[in-house]
Design a protein around this motif. Structure first.
Motif, PDB file in Angstrom:
ATOM      1  N   CYS A 185      32.403  82.393 -52.153  1.00  0.00           N
ATOM      2  CA  CYS A 185      31.900  83.261 -51.087  1.00  0.00           C
ATOM      3  C   CYS A 185      33.059  83.825 -50.274  1.00  0.00           C
ATOM      4  O   CYS A 185      33.071  85.011 -49.923  1.00  0.00           O
TER       5      CYS A 185
ATOM      6  N   LEU B  86      34.918  86.632 -52.222  1.00  0.00           N
ATOM      7  CA  LEU B  86      34.215  87.912 -52.181  1.00  0.00           C
ATOM      8  C   LEU B  86      34.348  88.579 -50.821  1.00  0.00           C
ATOM      9  O   LEU B  86      34.543  89.790 -50.725  1.00  0.00           O
ATOM     10  N   ALA B  87      34.252  87.790 -49.746  1.00  0.00           N
ATOM     11  CA  ALA B  87      34.321  88.350 -48.404  1.00  0.00           C
ATOM     12  C   ALA B  87      35.683  88.967 -48.116  1.00  0.00           C
ATOM     13  O   ALA B  87      35.795  89.913 -47.329  1.00  0.00           O
TER      14      ALA B  87
ATOM     15  N   GLU C 111      22.749  80.604 -53.652  1.00  0.00           N
ATOM     16  CA  GLU C 111      23.929  81.428 -53.368  1.00  0.00           C
ATOM     17  C   GLU C 111      24.497  81.093 -51.993  1.00  0.00           C
ATOM     18  O   GLU C 111      23.764  81.078 -50.992  1.00  0.00           O
TER      19      GLU C 111
ATOM     20  N   VAL D 167      26.284  82.245 -48.821  1.00  0.00           N
ATOM     21  CA  VAL D 167      26.411  83.568 -48.188  1.00  0.00           C
ATOM     22  C   VAL D 167      27.141  83.504 -46.848  1.00  0.00           C
ATOM     23  O   VAL D 167      27.287  84.524 -46.173  1.00  0.00           O
TER      24      VAL D 167
ATOM     25  N   SER E 128      33.524  83.322 -43.142  1.00  0.00           N
ATOM     26  CA  SER E 128      33.112  84.534 -43.856  1.00  0.00           C
ATOM     27  C   SER E 128      31.595  84.640 -43.867  1.00  0.00           C
ATOM     28  O   SER E 128      30.876  83.648 -43.757  1.00  0.00           O
TER      29      SER E 128
ATOM     30  N   ALA F 115      28.781  86.937 -46.321  1.00  0.00           N
ATOM     31  CA  ALA F 115      28.619  87.860 -47.450  1.00  0.00           C
ATOM     32  C   ALA F 115      28.199  89.237 -46.940  1.00  0.00           C
ATOM     33  O   ALA F 115      27.401  89.352 -46.004  1.00  0.00           O
ATOM     34  N   SER F 116      28.733  90.291 -47.565  1.00  0.00           N
ATOM     35  CA  SER F 116      28.421  91.658 -47.130  1.00  0.00           C
ATOM     36  C   SER F 116      26.929  91.966 -47.231  1.00  0.00           C
ATOM     37  O   SER F 116      26.416  92.836 -46.521  1.00  0.00           O
ATOM     38  N   THR F 117      26.221  91.260 -48.088  1.00  0.00           N
ATOM     39  CA  THR F 117      24.771  91.459 -48.226  1.00  0.00           C
ATOM     40  C   THR F 117      23.978  90.822 -47.098  1.00  0.00           C
ATOM     41  O   THR F 117      22.774  91.048 -46.978  1.00  0.00           O
TER      42      THR F 117
END
Length: 410
Positions: free
Chosen positions: A19, A22-23, A54, A56, A83, A85-87
């Motif tokens: 995670c 990705l962030a 997941e 996030v 962080s 997650a962008s979602t």
């Protein structure tokens, strides 16, 4: 959206770290750095938000001890790997992690939380104040000269591998750490951080190199660096990229800088994190050719206000009543009397007396290590003087001779 926030289990580590990857852009963390993080990890102090299977959201807290004015090493939560997650942006995940995390830090008996911010606008709403600055330098070593203090010629410099020199370097670090507020006292395992050297982090440079300074057979300083060769036609324009430099005395310090300036086929010495009062700025012949840039460093959050203010020493006696705002940790809000004796020792207790300075916990965090003056904060309208003279008295007491600095991230 419903998510589950809980303390990380050992089996969730890889997904949690994924995670974070990705962030921060999706670039995989190098195997060497991943292994280092795994060795330093404290899963019982890490939080994860989960949307089904997941991860996030992430937030960790290392067990640190940080040097404060006076030289004491105070327990502090080193906030790290935050962080979302962008979602899952703008759904309250970060706020819920910060809420849980500060409650946890308080329960652990740590009066401070500290962090370095990827974006400076994030953490003010949670009570963090920017307490240190760091300087980056890009010195034209082909044109800048150094003024060398007496004794420099008595210092020998010699090469060593970073691994072989590790114990000697850590001994120097342990001696300099109490002299500068903001410096973390190395905990077991953290001695590996300065020698972590994945190829992906070298920016095209050499493997990490190390040079020691010695006087009478004793190691009195060290520098680690990368070399990045470069040419402009037939003219060498290599770069010396300094990673860490520390010394026990001015002569050893100057000898290390002289070595860096004299490396063949180079014309630039580059540093990305030095203290704003670094002595090299007083040794160079032309500071304008050093491309000095200053940015924010460590952010400080007083978790237990009274204990935090009592843990440091002060420059001058003071007796002042503070009216503190702290919406996120309301146990800190209200009136506190800070009393400092002639030796710099402090007591900080609740009081019903009339307030003499009004400020938020953010400003106390910014001023805590002595690098940001309460007078400067008042000039910005962030501190209000309610009794004539109280601002000058408190600002002097909080100040330090040495600017606070954190030599590495976490």
């Amino acid at each position: 959206m419903d998510t589950d926030l809980h303390v990380l289990s050992a089996t969730e580590w890889d997904a949690w770290l994924g995670c974070i990857e990705l962030a921060f852009g999706g670039v995989p963390i190098s195997p060497e750095t991943r292994e280092m993080y795994a060795a330093l990890a404290e899963p019982g102090r890490a939080l994860g938000h989960w949307d089904g299977a997941e991860c996030v959201g992430t937030a960790g807290a290392y067990s640190f001890r940080m040097t404060v004015p006076g030289g004491a090493a105070v327990p502090a939560a080193g906030i790290t790997m935050v962080s979302v997650a962008s979602t899952h942006r703008r759904q309250g995940l970060l706020t819920s992690m910060m809420r849980r995390q500060l409650d946890d830090v308080r329960s652990w008996g740590e009066p401070l939380a500290v962090l370095t911010a990827s974006e400076p606008g994030i953490y003010g709403r949670f009570g963090y104040g920017a307490a240190t600055d760091e300087t980056s330098l890009r010195i034209d070593s082909s044109r800048v000269r150094l003024a060398l203090p007496p004794g420099t010629e008595e210092v020998r410099v010699r090469r060593s591998s970073p691994e072989e020199a590790l114990d000697a370097c850590e001994a120097v670090y342990a001696r300099v750490a109490p002299a500068r507020p903001g410096t973390p006292v190395r905990q077991p395992g953290w001695e590996r951080v300065p020698v972590n050297d994945p190829e992906s982090a070298r920016s095209g440079g050499s493997p990490l190199q190390c040079v020691l300074a010695e006087r009478n057979g004793e190691v009195t300083g060290y520098v680690t660096f990368h070399l990045r060769p470069g040419w402009d036609g037939a003219v060498p324009e290599g770069v010396v990229a300094v990673r860490d430099l520390a010394a026990l005395d001015p002569a050893s310090y100057a000898a290390l800088w002289r070595f860096l300036f004299g490396i063949d086929l180079t014309s630039v010495v580059e540093c990305h994190n030095r203290p704003v009062d670094d002595a090299v700025l007083r040794l160079v012949s032309d500071v304008r050719r050093c491309e000095v840039r200053v940015r924010d460093g460590v952010y400080v959050r007083l978790v237990e206000l009274g204990a935090a203010l009592e843990a440091r020493s002060y420059r001058a006696p003071v007796d002042v009543v503070l009216r503190v705002e702290d919406d996120f940790c309301p146990w800190n809000a209200g009136r506190w009397r800070l009393t400092v004796d002639a030796k710099g020792s402090a007591t900080c207790r609740r009081t019903d007396d009339a307030p003499e300075l009004a400020l938020s916990v953010n400003e106390l965090g910014a001023a805590y290590l002595g690098g940001v003056s309460l007078t400067a904060l008042a000039a910005a309208g962030l501190v209000r003087e309610l009794r004539a003279g109280a601002l000058g008295e408190a600002s002097l007491a909080f100040s330090t001779d040495v600017r606070p600095w954190c030599p590495h991230g976490f």
